[in-house]
Design an enzyme around this catalytic site. Structure first.
Site, PDB file in Angstrom:
ATOM      1  CB  THR A  90      -3.882  -5.669  -5.866  1.00 37.42           C
ATOM      2  OG1 THR A  90      -4.517  -5.168  -7.038  1.00 37.42           O
ATOM      3  CG2 THR A  90      -2.836  -6.696  -6.264  1.00 37.42           C
ATOM      4  CE  LYS A 139      -3.290  -6.099 -10.206  1.00 39.43           C
ATOM      5  NZ  LYS A 139      -3.706  -4.896 -10.863  1.00 39.43           N
ATOM      6  CE  LYS A 195      -0.965  -4.234  -2.986  1.00 37.01           C
ATOM      7  NZ  LYS A 195      -2.242  -3.548  -2.880  1.00 37.01           N
TER       8      LYS A 195
HETATM    9  P1  NAD Z   1      -5.512   4.419  -2.224  1.00 44.63           P
HETATM   10  O1  NAD Z   1      -4.475   4.396  -1.153  1.00 44.63           O
HETATM   11  O2  NAD Z   1      -5.706   5.650  -3.035  1.00 44.63           O
HETATM   12  O3  NAD Z   1      -6.941   4.012  -1.598  1.00 44.63           O
HETATM   13  C1  NAD Z   1      -7.125   3.119  -0.541  1.00 44.63           C
HETATM   14  C2  NAD Z   1      -8.160   3.751   0.386  1.00 44.63           C
HETATM   15  O4  NAD Z   1      -8.475   2.825   1.428  1.00 44.63           O
HETATM   16  C3  NAD Z   1      -7.653   5.026   1.064  1.00 44.63           C
HETATM   17  O5  NAD Z   1      -8.537   6.103   0.774  1.00 44.63           O
HETATM   18  C4  NAD Z   1      -7.653   4.690   2.561  1.00 44.63           C
HETATM   19  O6  NAD Z   1      -7.990   5.769   3.389  1.00 44.63           O
HETATM   20  C5  NAD Z   1      -8.699   3.593   2.602  1.00 44.63           C
HETATM   21  N1  NAD Z   1      -8.588   2.731   3.776  1.00 44.63           N
HETATM   22  C6  NAD Z   1      -7.479   2.216   4.349  1.00 44.63           C
HETATM   23  N2  NAD Z   1      -7.808   1.463   5.414  1.00 44.63           N
HETATM   24  C7  NAD Z   1      -9.164   1.484   5.520  1.00 44.63           C
HETATM   25  C8  NAD Z   1     -10.091   0.900   6.403  1.00 44.63           C
HETATM   26  N3  NAD Z   1      -9.686   0.129   7.414  1.00 44.63           N
HETATM   27  N4  NAD Z   1     -11.412   1.145   6.206  1.00 44.63           N
HETATM   28  C9  NAD Z   1     -11.817   1.956   5.190  1.00 44.63           C
HETATM   29  N5  NAD Z   1     -10.985   2.527   4.315  1.00 44.63           N
HETATM   30  C10 NAD Z   1      -9.662   2.299   4.471  1.00 44.63           C
HETATM   31  O7  NAD Z   1      -5.176   3.172  -3.158  1.00 44.63           O
HETATM   32  P2  NAD Z   1      -5.757   2.880  -4.635  1.00 44.63           P
HETATM   33  O8  NAD Z   1      -4.781   3.362  -5.647  1.00 44.63           O
HETATM   34  O9  NAD Z   1      -7.172   3.293  -4.683  1.00 44.63           O
HETATM   35  O10 NAD Z   1      -5.643   1.281  -4.651  1.00 44.63           O
HETATM   36  C11 NAD Z   1      -6.593   0.454  -4.005  1.00 44.63           C
HETATM   37  C12 NAD Z   1      -6.285  -0.971  -4.381  1.00 44.63           C
HETATM   38  O11 NAD Z   1      -6.339  -1.117  -5.801  1.00 44.63           O
HETATM   39  C13 NAD Z   1      -4.895  -1.448  -3.965  1.00 44.63           C
HETATM   40  O12 NAD Z   1      -5.000  -2.770  -3.498  1.00 44.63           O
HETATM   41  C14 NAD Z   1      -4.087  -1.341  -5.243  1.00 44.63           C
HETATM   42  O13 NAD Z   1      -3.006  -2.252  -5.282  1.00 44.63           O
HETATM   43  C15 NAD Z   1      -5.136  -1.693  -6.268  1.00 44.63           C
HETATM   44  N6  NAD Z   1      -4.872  -1.158  -7.623  1.00 44.63           N
HETATM   45  C16 NAD Z   1      -4.480   0.141  -7.789  1.00 44.63           C
HETATM   46  C17 NAD Z   1      -4.255   0.612  -9.076  1.00 44.63           C
HETATM   47  C18 NAD Z   1      -3.823   2.046  -9.310  1.00 44.63           C
HETATM   48  O14 NAD Z   1      -3.397   2.367 -10.427  1.00 44.63           O
HETATM   49  N7  NAD Z   1      -3.947   2.932  -8.326  1.00 44.63           N
HETATM   50  C19 NAD Z   1      -4.417  -0.226 -10.179  1.00 44.63           C
HETATM   51  C20 NAD Z   1      -4.862  -1.536  -9.975  1.00 44.63           C
HETATM   52  C21 NAD Z   1      -5.084  -1.989  -8.678  1.00 44.63           C
END
Ligand code: NAD
Length: 290
Positions: free
Chosen positions: A87, A162, A237
């Site tokens: 997102t 979204k 966010k």
């Molecule tokens: P998270 O923080 O658990 O995962 C993100 C991952 O990206 C982390 O493991 C981090 O180490 C990795 N990362 C960061 N920078 C990086 C880079 N340069 N190269 C490689 N890896 C890198 O977050 P999440 O909950 O998995 O969310 C991911 C996305 O999904 C976000 O944009 C969030 O808004 C969206 N989202 C989350 C949810 C939820 O319920 N968690 C629901 C819908 C959408």
């Protein structure tokens, strides 16, 4: 299919695991060193992307997405699909889409709803922006990781869908919580409140499916001490991204702006961080008008 998967966090990890379980050849990379069973591990994002037919990114925000895009686009094979499921702000999605297309790639922005539970169960909904050919190529992967994928138009439109959806969600959750707190003060039982509203014109997903009042309606995070679920800081966010987009498009969104403000205060000053976004109800319960 040969798939690169970058960002193996709470969402990306289980999504990649479902692709592995479906028999795809997945190479993953995460800066935190996280790995996924059955997937190969790359030493960098570019290495994960090299030779893949589809590269999926699931990253925290637009700034990181832009950085990763700069690194992987030159490494990707012409004609491959760059599928971003994070997102992020609409501008970043459109900029990365443009950059990928200029390099001869198909680009899709495909943010999801359904949360960590949906990622694990393979029941996410994808809101997809980008070209038709890319959408068709990625469709079998959407079918594994999710239960529904809607093609919303050109690049950036997935993110637009979204944030508009989540702006409605944030506003209706606040409205539902403040109405419950008012009903309490007026002596109405929560059960009666739920029975009336969930079958009347005040009904919504926030009331009917994800009721913020414990012990009322279907099971929800309210029945589990407001452990997320969908964390308040993630709602903050998304409401911030909606306000950013509204500013850029000169759209008047007073309810979205107020919801953004309330969630900011909740997360930053009122202990809402780490709690489900429906924990707005206990917040309102304790307050008067002053
Ligand atoms: P998270 O923080 O658990 O995962 C993100 C991952 O990206 C982390 O493991 C981090 O180490 C990795 N990362 C960061 N920078 C990086 C880079 N340069 N190269 C490689 N890896 C890198 O977050 P999440 O909950 O998995 O969310 C991911 C996305 O999904 C976000 O944009 C969030 O808004 C969206 N989202 C989350 C949810 C939820 O319920 N968690 C629901 C819908 C959408």
């Amino acid at each position: 299919m040969k798939i690169g998967f970058i960002g193996l966090g709470n969402m990306g990890g289980p999504m990649a695991a479902n692709l592995v379980a479906a028999g795809h050849e997945v190479t993953g990379f995460d800066v935190a060193g996280v790995t996924v069973e059955g997937a190969a591990s790359a030493g960098s994002a570019a290495e994960a992307a090299r030779g893949a037919e589809v590269v999926i990114t699931m990253l925290p925000n637009g700034e990181i997405l832009r950085r990763v895009a700069d690194e992987i686009i030159p490494a990707m094979t012409e004609g491959a699909v760059f599928l971003d499921c994070s997102t992020v702000d609409v501008d970043s999605a459109r900029a990365v889409g443009e950059q990928a297309r200029a390099a001869g790639l198909s680009a899709l922005d495909a943010p999801v709803s359904g949360g960590v539970g949906g990622a694990q169960a393979g029941t996410l909904t994808f809101m997809v922006g980008g070209d038709e050919a890319g959408f068709t190529a990625a469709k079998p992967l959407f079918d594994i990781m999710g239960q529904k994928a809607v093609h919303c138009g050109p690049s950036g439109n997935g993110q637009a869908a979204k944030i508009c959806n989540n702006m409605i969600l944030g506003v209706t959750m606040i409205a539902t919580c403040e109405a419950f707190a008012l009903a309490d003060k007026l002596g109405l039982s929560r059960e009666a409140m739920f029975d009336v509203v969930s079958t009347s014109s005040g009904s919504s997903w926030s009331m009917n499916t994800y009721c913020p009042a414990p012990g009322v309606g279907p099971k929800s995070p309210a029945d589990n001490d407001y452990i997320p679920g969908f964390a308040a800081e993630l709602m903050l966010k998304d409401l911030g991204l909606a306000q950013q987009a509204a500013g850029a498009a000169d759209a008047d969104t007073p309810m979205g702006a107020r919801a953004h403000e309330l969630y900011r205060t909740f997360v930053e000053d009122e202990g809402g961080k780490g709690r489900d976004f429906s924990a707005m109800l206990p917040r309102f319960e304790t307050r008067g008008r002053g």
